[in-house]
Design an enzyme around this catalytic site. Sequence first.
Site, PDB file in Angstrom:
ATOM      1  N   GLU A 232      66.701   3.698  28.849  1.00  0.00           N
ATOM      2  CA  GLU A 232      65.575   3.911  27.720  1.00  0.00           C
ATOM      3  C   GLU A 232      66.065   4.051  26.384  1.00  0.00           C
ATOM      4  O   GLU A 232      65.508   3.362  25.556  1.00  0.00           O
ATOM      5  CB  GLU A 232      64.893   5.193  28.297  1.00  0.00           C
ATOM      6  CG  GLU A 232      63.996   5.630  27.369  1.00  0.00           C
ATOM      7  CD  GLU A 232      62.942   7.018  27.794  1.00  0.00           C
ATOM      8  OE1 GLU A 232      63.486   7.205  28.944  1.00  0.00           O
ATOM      9  OE2 GLU A 232      62.157   7.468  27.058  1.00  0.00           O
TER      10      GLU A 232
ATOM     11  N   GLU B  32      55.499  17.547  29.143  1.00  0.00           N
ATOM     12  CA  GLU B  32      54.670  16.499  28.683  1.00  0.00           C
ATOM     13  C   GLU B  32      53.266  16.068  29.186  1.00  0.00           C
ATOM     14  O   GLU B  32      52.987  15.123  29.803  1.00  0.00           O
ATOM     15  CB  GLU B  32      55.753  15.188  28.924  1.00  0.00           C
ATOM     16  CG  GLU B  32      56.887  15.282  28.395  1.00  0.00           C
ATOM     17  CD  GLU B  32      57.789  14.037  28.042  1.00  0.00           C
ATOM     18  OE1 GLU B  32      57.772  13.358  29.090  1.00  0.00           O
ATOM     19  OE2 GLU B  32      58.716  14.077  27.346  1.00  0.00           O
TER      20      GLU B  32
ATOM     21  N   ASP C 202      67.057  14.500  25.703  1.00  0.00           N
ATOM     22  CA  ASP C 202      66.600  13.428  26.430  1.00  0.00           C
ATOM     23  C   ASP C 202      67.430  12.008  26.403  1.00  0.00           C
ATOM     24  O   ASP C 202      67.059  11.206  26.070  1.00  0.00           O
ATOM     25  CB  ASP C 202      65.151  13.160  26.010  1.00  0.00           C
ATOM     26  CG  ASP C 202      64.385  12.532  27.118  1.00  0.00           C
ATOM     27  OD1 ASP C 202      64.912  12.226  28.314  1.00  0.00           O
ATOM     28  OD2 ASP C 202      63.153  12.068  26.948  1.00  0.00           O
TER      29      ASP C 202
END
Length: 673
Positions: free
Chosen positions: A384, A277, A356
């Site tokens: 998240e 990322e 993820d």
Amino acid sequence: MSDNGNRKDWTQLWLEYEGGAGLKDEWEALLRVDLSGFEHDNRVVKSALDELKRAVLLLAGKEQEITAGKEGACLVICRAEDIAAQGFRVRKEGEALILEAPDENGLLYGIFHLIFSARLGKDPGKACGIFEPDAPLRMLNHWDNMDGGIERGYSGRSFFFKDDRFLGSERIRDYVRIVSSVGINGVVINNVNVKDAASWLVTERYYGDLARVGGIFADYGIKLFISINFAAPIELGGLPSADPMDGKVIAWWQETTDRLYDAVPYLGGFLVKADSEGRPGPFTYGRTQADGANMLARCVKPHGGCILWRCFVYNCTQDWRDKKTDRARAGYDNFIDLDGKFDDNVILQIKNGPMDFQIREPVSPLIGGMAKTNQMLEVQIAQEYTGQQIDLCYLIPMFREVLTFKTYCTENGKDTVSDIVCGRAFGNRRSGMCGMTAVCNTGDDACWTGDDLAAANLYGFGRLCFDNSLSPEEIAKEWIGLTFRLGEKNSEKLLEMLLESREVYEKYSAPLGIGWMVNPNFHYGPSVDGYEYSRWGTYHRADHLGLGVDRTDSGTGYVRQYHEPNASMYNNPGTCPQELLLFFHHLPYTFLLPSGKTLIQHIYDTHFEGAQRVLEMQKAWDEMEGEVDRDVFLRVKERFERQRVNAFEWCDQVNSYFYRKSGIPDEAGREIY
Ligand code: GCV
């Protein structure tokens, strides 16, 4: 929110002793302590005895003596070498309680165990036994930035940093007490995305602060770790490159590390997110992940340090039109050929699933893929993608599922994820170079975790690391008992809510393992196509006939990353577990599930059920009014109201989306927009 009379702006979570039932007579032994085999002035021993004194004072209103004799009802603490590192044993001898441990950490955990047992109303006989930690490393990763923000933080600001400086010690000390009480022994304090001021953590600018915080951690047997910037030789050292094979780069890291360790003696090592990322890494120089990790490992080795190297390496600039590139494959494809090439003080940190931290994913095939490499499981208790500490989502059932997953990586029967990350599968238990870590869910909110009920995940993660065999139910019961003063009926209700919350969340959000469908960037709330035409490699591939990603032999071939018989099991929609069907297969809406329903009807039914169940949970919480502390009651009430809105939004958007795509109506004729 008081601590022995002093008001604080934060709670003590499950270490709040006031207002409880006191200390029962059976626990009289805790009032007198006889200590032998340990140094009184060792920092961890001191903390353990302070904890005991504090608990006794608050629970029984009595000061406690440290005596030399062993007569009558007393707690005898001594050293025993026949217990695994950081474990402890409790037994009774007449009126005395004996606590034995091989080291100071074991002693500390034994003391907390006794305090918790007493507070849970157990009698001392029920507290006896031998308790040895499963995961050698039991860690928390904070994604705190030095400006005070927290990446994916849902509980306020950082209590470590503000405006590129470290904050004071008081809250950090309470945090350390709280997490060590459930066995945490390592903490990474800063975000894996290391930029700006955080890059300078390895320099003298922060030596004093790191030494102070490292000392607070060391008092409770916790090792301090920091995340580092792989490009630091360029950004801080002025070198033209960060190539791990370049002599100047190696010398820069060696000198930086030596100086850092001289100033910060309790440092456990570094955590590294490289080539991921947008973060720099060895790929830029044509080097492997092992080249990068080993270079750093050699720098920390003389200081007894280790390198935690993340495997979250994938192409985040993918073309959504390209159906061959599969993000799920990336971790395995990038690391598998490096098995045996990492130094013995490198630990690969692998996310539980190949994507993820979604609400449902298969276990990452990289775990168990490498027999000659230290591995550590990474999970996320920061919610998240699982409700952001607004929606209730007790994650321990998910983590237990991951730990008990059989990988078939060995022939000796020791092949579950638990066997691998606890060092039983590949013989790295003695070195302690394996374990479990969680992206942490804390911040500077009064209740630490945004939603008071999300603290169950913090408590539960620690307990599960220490004892992988604990059931989610046992853990939740302990947490409820230590946190609330509920009557039996409401305790049962809360337990039920926690235990089903993950499935409730799953029901109203993305179906059958497909994941995502969230609002881009901030990841809360539904947006079915939010990531569908993006570069992130996270697609559901829905059209008018069906949905799901074909990861079988005729698709991306991802299934072959598993050992048999898992590979064949996932490859066939007839044997693939229902809850993962869309992760592995692209199926028509008319596909008949093992439950006997069509895929589309399953989507409708689960979404209506999930949203409806949130209404019931909300009502159950409202009925606890009066039995729960007022502040807590109101805070949680507010969260449930937000969860209700979110759940119905998910339900309506997902159902409408698939009705419009498929044109197939709901058999029950419910309202779809
Ligand atoms: C810290 C996901 C998150 C990022 C996070 C990343 C990681 O992509 O959205 O915020 O970055 O995972 O685990 O490194």
